[in-house]
Write a protein that holds these residues in place. Sequence first.
Motif, mmCIF file in Angstrom:
data_model
loop_
_atom_site.group_PDB
_atom_site.id
_atom_site.type_symbol
_atom_site.label_atom_id
_atom_site.label_comp_id
_atom_site.label_asym_id
_atom_site.label_seq_id
_atom_site.Cartn_x
_atom_site.Cartn_y
_atom_site.Cartn_z
ATOM 1 N N ASP A 1 43.247 48.407 39.123
ATOM 2 C CA ASP A 1 42.849 47.002 38.960
ATOM 3 C C ASP A 1 42.692 46.630 37.494
ATOM 4 O O ASP A 1 43.098 45.545 37.062
ATOM 5 C CB ASP A 1 41.527 46.742 39.693
ATOM 6 C CG ASP A 1 41.731 46.749 41.214
ATOM 7 O OD1 ASP A 1 42.918 46.721 41.638
ATOM 8 O OD2 ASP A 1 40.726 46.788 41.936
ATOM 9 N N ASP A 2 42.108 47.569 36.723
ATOM 10 C CA ASP A 2 41.945 47.321 35.286
ATOM 11 C C ASP A 2 43.320 47.182 34.625
ATOM 12 O O ASP A 2 43.535 46.318 33.753
ATOM 13 C CB ASP A 2 41.166 48.473 34.629
ATOM 14 C CG ASP A 2 39.726 48.526 35.121
ATOM 15 O OD1 ASP A 2 39.241 47.465 35.612
ATOM 16 O OD2 ASP A 2 39.114 49.600 35.038
ATOM 17 N N ALA A 3 44.230 48.064 35.016
ATOM 18 C CA ALA A 3 45.573 48.038 34.423
ATOM 19 C C ALA A 3 46.274 46.714 34.738
ATOM 20 O O ALA A 3 46.913 46.101 33.875
ATOM 21 C CB ALA A 3 46.392 49.218 34.943
ATOM 22 N N TYR A 4 46.132 46.256 36.002
ATOM 23 C CA TYR A 4 46.774 44.994 36.371
ATOM 24 C C TYR A 4 46.171 43.818 35.619
ATOM 25 O O TYR A 4 46.883 42.896 35.170
ATOM 26 C CB TYR A 4 46.649 44.760 37.883
ATOM 27 C CG TYR A 4 47.632 45.585 38.715
ATOM 28 C CD1 TYR A 4 48.410 46.588 38.118
ATOM 29 C CD2 TYR A 4 47.784 45.361 40.068
ATOM 30 C CE1 TYR A 4 49.284 47.337 38.864
ATOM 31 C CE2 TYR A 4 48.684 46.110 40.834
ATOM 32 C CZ TYR A 4 49.425 47.100 40.216
ATOM 33 O OH TYR A 4 50.298 47.838 40.950
ATOM 34 N N ASN A 5 44.854 43.835 35.462
ATOM 35 C CA ASN A 5 44.208 42.768 34.703
ATOM 36 C C ASN A 5 44.682 42.764 33.258
ATOM 37 O O ASN A 5 44.923 41.712 32.654
ATOM 38 C CB ASN A 5 42.689 42.910 34.766
ATOM 39 C CG ASN A 5 42.151 42.567 36.157
ATOM 40 O OD1 ASN A 5 42.785 41.817 36.893
ATOM 41 N ND2 ASN A 5 41.007 43.134 36.505
ATOM 42 N N THR A 6 44.779 43.962 32.708
ATOM 43 C CA THR A 6 45.260 44.092 31.324
ATOM 44 C C THR A 6 46.680 43.543 31.211
ATOM 45 O O THR A 6 47.030 42.817 30.273
ATOM 46 C CB THR A 6 45.230 45.570 30.876
ATOM 47 O OG1 THR A 6 43.890 46.055 30.984
ATOM 48 C CG2 THR A 6 45.743 45.711 29.459
ATOM 49 N N HIS A 7 47.518 43.898 32.187
ATOM 50 C CA HIS A 7 48.900 43.434 32.201
ATOM 51 C C HIS A 7 48.963 41.901 32.194
ATOM 52 O O HIS A 7 49.692 41.283 31.412
ATOM 53 C CB HIS A 7 49.600 43.978 33.454
ATOM 54 C CG HIS A 7 50.933 43.351 33.716
ATOM 55 N ND1 HIS A 7 51.079 42.190 34.459
ATOM 56 C CD2 HIS A 7 52.192 43.708 33.328
ATOM 57 C CE1 HIS A 7 52.348 41.848 34.507
ATOM 58 N NE2 HIS A 7 53.047 42.783 33.837
ATOM 59 N N ASP A 8 48.141 41.287 33.053
ATOM 60 C CA ASP A 8 48.179 39.828 33.167
ATOM 61 C C ASP A 8 47.701 39.150 31.886
ATOM 62 O O ASP A 8 48.284 38.158 31.438
ATOM 63 C CB ASP A 8 47.312 39.371 34.347
ATOM 64 C CG ASP A 8 47.899 39.825 35.690
ATOM 65 O OD1 ASP A 8 49.067 40.254 35.704
ATOM 66 O OD2 ASP A 8 47.180 39.757 36.707
ATOM 67 N N ARG A 9 46.652 39.728 31.307
ATOM 68 C CA ARG A 9 46.132 39.146 30.057
ATOM 69 C C ARG A 9 47.165 39.255 28.942
ATOM 70 O O ARG A 9 47.395 38.325 28.179
ATOM 71 C CB ARG A 9 44.847 39.873 29.647
ATOM 72 C CG ARG A 9 43.576 39.345 30.291
ATOM 73 C CD ARG A 9 42.359 39.755 29.463
ATOM 74 N NE ARG A 9 42.337 41.159 29.115
ATOM 75 C CZ ARG A 9 41.869 42.135 29.927
ATOM 76 N NH1 ARG A 9 41.392 41.843 31.123
ATOM 77 N NH2 ARG A 9 41.881 43.407 29.524
ATOM 78 N N ALA A 10 47.781 40.410 28.848
ATOM 79 C CA ALA A 10 48.765 40.652 27.784
ATOM 80 C C ALA A 10 49.963 39.716 27.935
ATOM 81 O O ALA A 10 50.458 39.150 26.945
ATOM 82 C CB ALA A 10 49.218 42.112 27.823
ATOM 83 N N LEU A 11 50.396 39.525 29.173
ATOM 84 C CA LEU A 11 51.552 38.660 29.405
ATOM 85 C C LEU A 11 51.231 37.212 29.044
ATOM 86 O O LEU A 11 52.043 36.498 28.421
ATOM 87 C CB LEU A 11 51.971 38.754 30.884
ATOM 88 C CG LEU A 11 53.292 38.080 31.253
ATOM 89 C CD1 LEU A 11 54.451 38.641 30.419
ATOM 90 C CD2 LEU A 11 53.586 38.258 32.738
ATOM 91 N N GLU A 12 50.011 36.794 29.407
ATOM 92 C CA GLU A 12 49.607 35.424 29.096
ATOM 93 C C GLU A 12 49.522 35.230 27.587
ATOM 94 O O GLU A 12 49.979 34.218 27.045
ATOM 95 C CB GLU A 12 48.261 35.128 29.752
ATOM 96 C CG GLU A 12 47.828 33.682 29.580
ATOM 97 C CD GLU A 12 46.480 33.431 30.227
ATOM 98 O OE1 GLU A 12 45.921 34.367 30.847
ATOM 99 O OE2 GLU A 12 45.986 32.309 30.119
ATOM 100 N N PHE A 13 48.949 36.221 26.904
ATOM 101 C CA PHE A 13 48.842 36.162 25.445
ATOM 102 C C PHE A 13 50.227 36.049 24.827
ATOM 103 O O PHE A 13 50.495 35.206 23.958
ATOM 104 C CB PHE A 13 48.128 37.418 24.938
ATOM 105 C CG PHE A 13 48.031 37.493 23.442
ATOM 106 C CD1 PHE A 13 46.939 36.924 22.754
ATOM 107 C CD2 PHE A 13 49.014 38.123 22.675
ATOM 108 C CE1 PHE A 13 46.864 36.995 21.375
ATOM 109 C CE2 PHE A 13 48.940 38.172 21.302
ATOM 110 C CZ PHE A 13 47.853 37.621 20.639
#
Lengths: 308, 589
Positions: free
Chosen positions: A4-16
């Motif tokens: 879950d942490d990895a997916y959240n990180t992925h989404d944040r990074a993509l948005e950034f």
Amino acid sequence: MQRDDAYNTHDRALEFLRTRYVADKTLESAKDSEDIQIAIAVEEIGDGETRVVLRVQTDNEATWRAIDEMRGAGVVPKDAQVEYIGRMYGLGPQDAVSPIQPGVSCAPEIGPSGTIGCFARRGDVPFLVSANHVIAQENNGVVGADGVVQPLAGAFGVRTIAVLHDFEPLSTVGGNAMDGAIARLTINDIDPRLFSGRRIATVRPTTTLVSGNRVFKFGQMSGEREGIVLSTISNISLEMRFGTYAFDLHIEVSSPADRPFSIAGDSGALVYDEMDRAVGILIGGNQSTRSYVTPIERVLGRFELTLM
Amino acid sequence: MRSYSFHLLFILLIAMFASADPGVDAIYTDVHDDVCTDMGVSPCPRLDDPDTRWAFVSMWCEQHGADARCKALPQNGPVVIAFSHDTKRWRVVRGIDHDDVEQDANGVPTVHAGTGRKVVAVAEATNPLLYVTEAGAITETNSPAVASVQALFDLLGPAITKLAGLANDGRLQPDEEALVTAAEDAIKPLQCIPEHWSRTADFITNVEKQRATDYVLLVNQAGCNSISTATFDTVLTNLRTNVMPLRTADFCSAGAASFLELFDLDPTKVPAIRQKFDAIQLNNNCRNRLGQLHQVTGAALQALEAGGPNAVRNWELHGRGSQTPLRTRVNAAAKAQKLITAADELLDTKKDDTKKALDQIEQFERRLLASVATTTVKTPQSSITQPEVVDFIVVEDGIIPVAWEKVRARTLTVKKSSPFSEKVFARRPDSIATSYSADVLSASLIDMSVAATFTQMASPVYGAVSEPAPTEANPNATRNVIAKVDDEERSGMLALFVSYPIYRRVLGVEVGAGTDTDNTALYAGLSWRLGGFRLGFGSTWQQVKALDGQAVGTVVATKEDIKLKSELASSWYASFSFSLGSLSLFKKE
């Protein structure tokens, strides 16, 4: 890192990344800025553990600066793995491909796309064979000057692969014998196998075709489709971009309406039989139950070619 | 030589054979029912009454005398008489001698036939597709507003799917064409109705004009096999279902129109082209449909902006070549809107007229099939040609059974009656009324007439005349003696004659009696009929006067002393008369 942490990180990074990239691109001063193409992936590494990794597709200063910014802002772990993978291409017949194969998209320099039918040779000179209305734009092409591009003008990765060499003029008066044109290949990365992998190197004389024979074609839009020969001496009128042309002694192919033998973009495709023998060049149809084919022997004979 | 002598003896036998011969059914099946069987029409419109079938076959056989079936057709069925719609005259077709029909000054026939025989009337030289025969009132249905329904379909124009070259040029894609095609396919059965209605009217006209023509049943018209009054509501439901997707369909016609406007711009006005190009908005669907066109156009515009050597030529070529594909989109959107409009009207305001027209077509086809007679083997797809339509109408409700004691009559009206009549050329009058009657043949043969007679016969008149009878005493004495003083002529007397024909209705025997009851007169001889007049010749026996026990010259005192007696004398006679039954002949209406 938990999933879950990895997916959240992925989404944040993509948005950034997208926010930054879009912002850069919308600035008037940044219109000519370098492309930034970074893929962000979550890898499963076993025992429920995951990690965020970055794949770099554009090797330029802006890209590497963006990666630093992402690390600095904490949107990706500072130790996130970074791998350069280079540009990626679509792998469909409508995309820019290498090597070039029969069955993929081709087009005039400016114009709609059709399909490369086959490669053929006159002496040592290789040519691509397609329909006049595809690569010669119904007699409007300039022989020796107009290029043939793949996949088509304005597409990602488009490149000129041949120069229009000859075409059989289409006439709006009387019946035409064929819709054919050839272009001399100007690239070396060609593969004579169809995009589907079939090797069509021999010709089936039209006189041996009878009603009920199964035939196939591979077009850039519809891929490989099967049809049934209805007639080998049909005349037909086809509405094209610049005019309507009558054709004599053409092969008529039928197919179910819900799985048409050909659709728009398939013109120029090679038609072949169950024994992988070339039958003709697809030139038109109604995108449902009927398709029409110029016999391949007529085209090869007209341009004095041998299949590659 | 025809003799009526045994007529009465055969009345009962004839009555036994008065109904139609069973072989007639076989012929009727061959020339009529088999057409239905071959064409797969069931139930077959046919004449159910055996006597009317007999009349149908009689008429057909008259026109196909060489056909082997007809040679075996017996004479002893019902009497068939025909009224010509063209000449307005009656004639005998079958069953009796021509002389057994008498016609008055108006041409109204009276058929003389045996008791129990039936008289079937037929209207011939007519068009059974346009006219009907009825004794009673005729109900004529008005034409539906077919023209307005037809006009609705005329707006639709040709089908949208075309055979085309298959460059990926932004033309309609299969799923888009499928939407239009499905709606067109759903509306086509309804389109059949006004089209076929017009074809039907044309066919009736051609039959009326006796021009070569043929008729294909509605079910056999291409694309029309699913429409009937039984399926009408289902077809409408199908139309509603298939037009529904068109209401929300996006053929990207706005985008296509924008591109067309773009290509209309002067290629030297590059900034204007750029502005127009950048303003083109494509939604997700249209980015898929017109994305490649947008992409190529963008590349062409970039080249135009860069000023390359072939940029203008390529731009113009691209714009010119894009006209047809883009217009197919604009046209498809317009076609879709027309289909929606047409469907809405067919489902609402035009529904009743359309169904009415369909019902009339089906009624017409039953009428047509009832009037077909041919030996040609048909298939379900066969057409019916003009010569296969009979030119007569058997008057189904017009049979007259002959009765012994009565003269029975019927009126017959041949009247134009067809919902197609307003669209049909008719070369005959809209309505003709006539009548026909029948009585017993044997009774009709006895002809009564009042005749003036001529004869040399005369009855003597006696009187007492004075003659000299001198005596010695009186040399001037006289005496009365009986003498014949006159003749009472019998010529000019009226007599009532009854005649019976022995050769046709011309030569007959007659007997008569004088109308003067004081002088009995009997007549017997031959008669010769000339139209309504009759001449007779023969012997007559009449009561004349004779002296009773006295003789001429017998001396009597006075005339009163003469004794007379009556006796029968014979002589020849001639008579002239007109028939009492022919009085009506002179009453021309």
